[in-house]
Design an enzyme around this catalytic site. Structure first.
Site, PDB file in Angstrom:
ATOM      1  CE  LYS A  22      52.780 -13.530 -31.109  1.00 28.44           C
ATOM      2  NZ  LYS A  22      52.019 -13.653 -32.359  1.00 28.44           N
ATOM      3  CG  ASN A  23      48.824 -13.033 -30.367  1.00 33.05           C
ATOM      4  OD1 ASN A  23      49.715 -12.720 -31.152  1.00 33.05           O
ATOM      5  ND2 ASN A  23      48.596 -14.278 -29.998  1.00 33.05           N
ATOM      6  CB  CYS A 117      53.008 -19.811 -37.513  1.00 29.21           C
ATOM      7  SG  CYS A 117      53.838 -18.740 -36.378  1.00 29.21           S
ATOM      8  NE  ARG A 122      47.570 -19.188 -39.085  1.00 30.19           N
ATOM      9  CZ  ARG A 122      48.373 -18.561 -38.215  1.00 30.19           C
ATOM     10  NH1 ARG A 122      49.680 -18.614 -38.365  1.00 30.19           N
ATOM     11  NH2 ARG A 122      47.852 -17.847 -37.232  1.00 30.19           N
ATOM     12  CG  ASP A 308      48.987 -19.437 -29.466  1.00 28.68           C
ATOM     13  OD1 ASP A 308      48.560 -18.274 -29.480  1.00 28.68           O
ATOM     14  OD2 ASP A 308      48.910 -20.192 -30.456  1.00 28.68           O
ATOM     15  NE  ARG A 400      56.597 -14.048 -36.169  1.00 32.08           N
ATOM     16  CZ  ARG A 400      55.577 -14.846 -36.470  1.00 32.08           C
ATOM     17  NH1 ARG A 400      55.795 -16.071 -36.917  1.00 32.08           N
ATOM     18  NH2 ARG A 400      54.338 -14.443 -36.340  1.00 32.08           N
TER      19      ARG A 400
END
Ligand code: EPZ
Length: 421
Positions: A22-23, A117, A122, A308, A400
């Site tokens: 994903k990232n 999130c 952040r 994560d 997601r």
């Protein structure tokens, strides 16, 4: 709202193929806006965040076609605006990668301050430090950030904190800057290497990605016209490895890069799981009559233990004998899921950044909520290990970032179904 209904107590057995990262995919799709020609990206995961990132790129004027099997063709030639302030961009944090791409391509970028999130603050101060070093100016008003630069000139940037997003964003912006940019104290995650490799495949000159010093020699054009395949998702793979141990199952996780899994493999072995490793697969299982033993975790930037996988590993500690400790060093407030876990019977004490877990604990099913992507995956693992039925509500947060999550789990023997209100 969509929920998973899980009947726990089943051992997960069989084989699961991991999807693209994903990232990495989000960073690569955003970086493609920098190109002067089209590109083809393979092994892109079919997840909600990727769909949103593609929608944003189309909103900006790029032409995107999606083919079967995770291939995405992108032509950014018709990019017509630097203003990405649409609601979709606000919904995913990774939209901030468009700051570097639009600044590098058009000399201007307008975005909402990043969403995503909520693990406490952040900030984007390190992103801005990098852009300012290259000569960009920024202003923040009405919740939007505007970056402008007549031209970008390479510089030496020493990040105050190891930051994945800042490292990626500066790498992207510097790819077409004049001269050389050196990033010190760079993040070293596998997906940073992947994004650098993508840019180099498209014509960039980036050296050292994966170390804490990255050297980018700016090029005048990025012709693109090439194909690049996204690496497998390290966090999806880790989630299934933990699920195998938590259900005393036996799972072979395929289409992965075992080297990327080493921070987790080491901890699972410490806890008594058996790990077999091949070129592109890992098998995780528990020996009969052997119980998991508690241990201590510390989340750190790669190659440390990934934050994560923190929620998933904290759930695993509830199934281990003894007192285990999780020390969350990356995010200020990544324990919102603990209250749900306690509803299932877990004994967890949070003191500052440390979650102390007493195990083993017989979890029982309850109605819990996926508070964010990884916490949601952790609640699924808790439901798989619990006695009785667990409802995990608001699973869109999970979808997601996990492709076909409940289908992959069902194929491993999980009793899981998806319901939609
Ligand atoms: C990326 O977020 C990932 N997201 C996150 O994964 C992951 O948790 C995180 O890296 C750490 O590995 C994406 O790649 C889209 P950071 P990012 O910048 O880039 C501080 C998931 O589940 N910081 O490395 O936002 C920050 O507050 C998601 O896939 C600053 O102080 O993370 C944090 O404490 C969740 N100033 C630390 O650095 C800045 O300018 C790490 O943040 C930027 C960050």
């Amino acid at each position: 709202m969509a929920s998973y209904m899980i009947k726990g107590g089943k051992r997960l057995k069989g084989e699961v193929e991991i999807s693209g990262s994903k990232n990495a995919a989000l960073g690569i799709i955003a970086a493609s806006m920098l190109l002067d020609g089209p590109c083809t990206i393979e092994n892109v995961p079919g997840i909600a965040d990727v769909c949103i990132m593609i929608d944003i790129c189309e909103y900006l004027g790029a032409e995107v076609t999606r083919e079967e099997g995770g291939t995405v063709k992108i032509d950014p030639a018709k990019l017509r605006t630097c203003d990405a302030t649409n609601d979709k961009a606000r919904s995913i944090r990774a939209s901030y990668y468009l700051m570097g791409a639009l600044l590098g391509r058009l000399g201007k970028a307008i975005l909402y301050m990043p969403g995503g999130c909520d693990f406490g603050t952040r900030p984007i101060d390190q992103h801005l430090k990098g852009f300012n070093a290259l000569g960009a100016k920024h202003s923040i008003e009405f919740g939007k950030i505007t970056l402008t630069a007549d031209r970008l000139t390479g510089d030496h940037v020493y990040f105050d904190k190891v930051s994945v997003g800042s490292t990626v964003n500066l790498m992207i912006a510097a790819a077409k800057a004049e001269g050389v940019t050196v990033i010190e104290n760079a993040a070293r995650e596998p997906h940073i290497v992947d994004i650098a490799n993508f840019l180099n495949t498209m014509g960039a000159n980036i050296k050292g990605a994966g170390t804490d010093v990255i050297r980018i020699t700016g090029v005048r054009t990025l012709p693109g016209n090439s194909t690049y395949a996204v690496i497998p998702d390290q966090i999806e793979a880790g989630t299934f490895m933990i699920a195998a141990a938590a259900t005393t199952g036996d799972i072979r996780i395929t289409n992965i890069i075992p080297k990327h899994m080493e921070p987790l493999t080491a901890k699972l072995e410490e806890m008594g799981a058996v790990i077999e490793t091949g070129d592109e697969w890992i098998r995780v299982y528990m020996q009969r009559r052997k119980r998991l033993q508690a241990t201590n975790f510390m989340t750190m930037p790669y190659p440390g233990f990934p934050t994560d996988l923190q929620p998933q590993s904290t759930v695993l500690l509830t199934q281990a004998e003894g007192t285990g400790r999780m020390n969350e060093n990356v995010w200020d407030n990544r324990y919102q899921y603990i209250d749900d876990l306690k509803m299932m019977g877990a004994e967890v004490l949070i003191t500052g950044r440390v979650a102390t877990v007493e195990g083993p604990c017989k979890l029982t099913g309850a109605r819990v909520t996926a508070r964010d992507l990884r916490a949601g995956a952790a609640m699924v693992i808790a439901g798989l290990a619990a006695a009785g039925t667990t409802e995990v509500a608001d699973v869109r947060a999970i979808e997601r970032g996990y492709e076909n999550f409940e289908c992959k789990l069902r194929a491993l023997g999980a009793d899981i179904s998806r319901t939609e209100d």
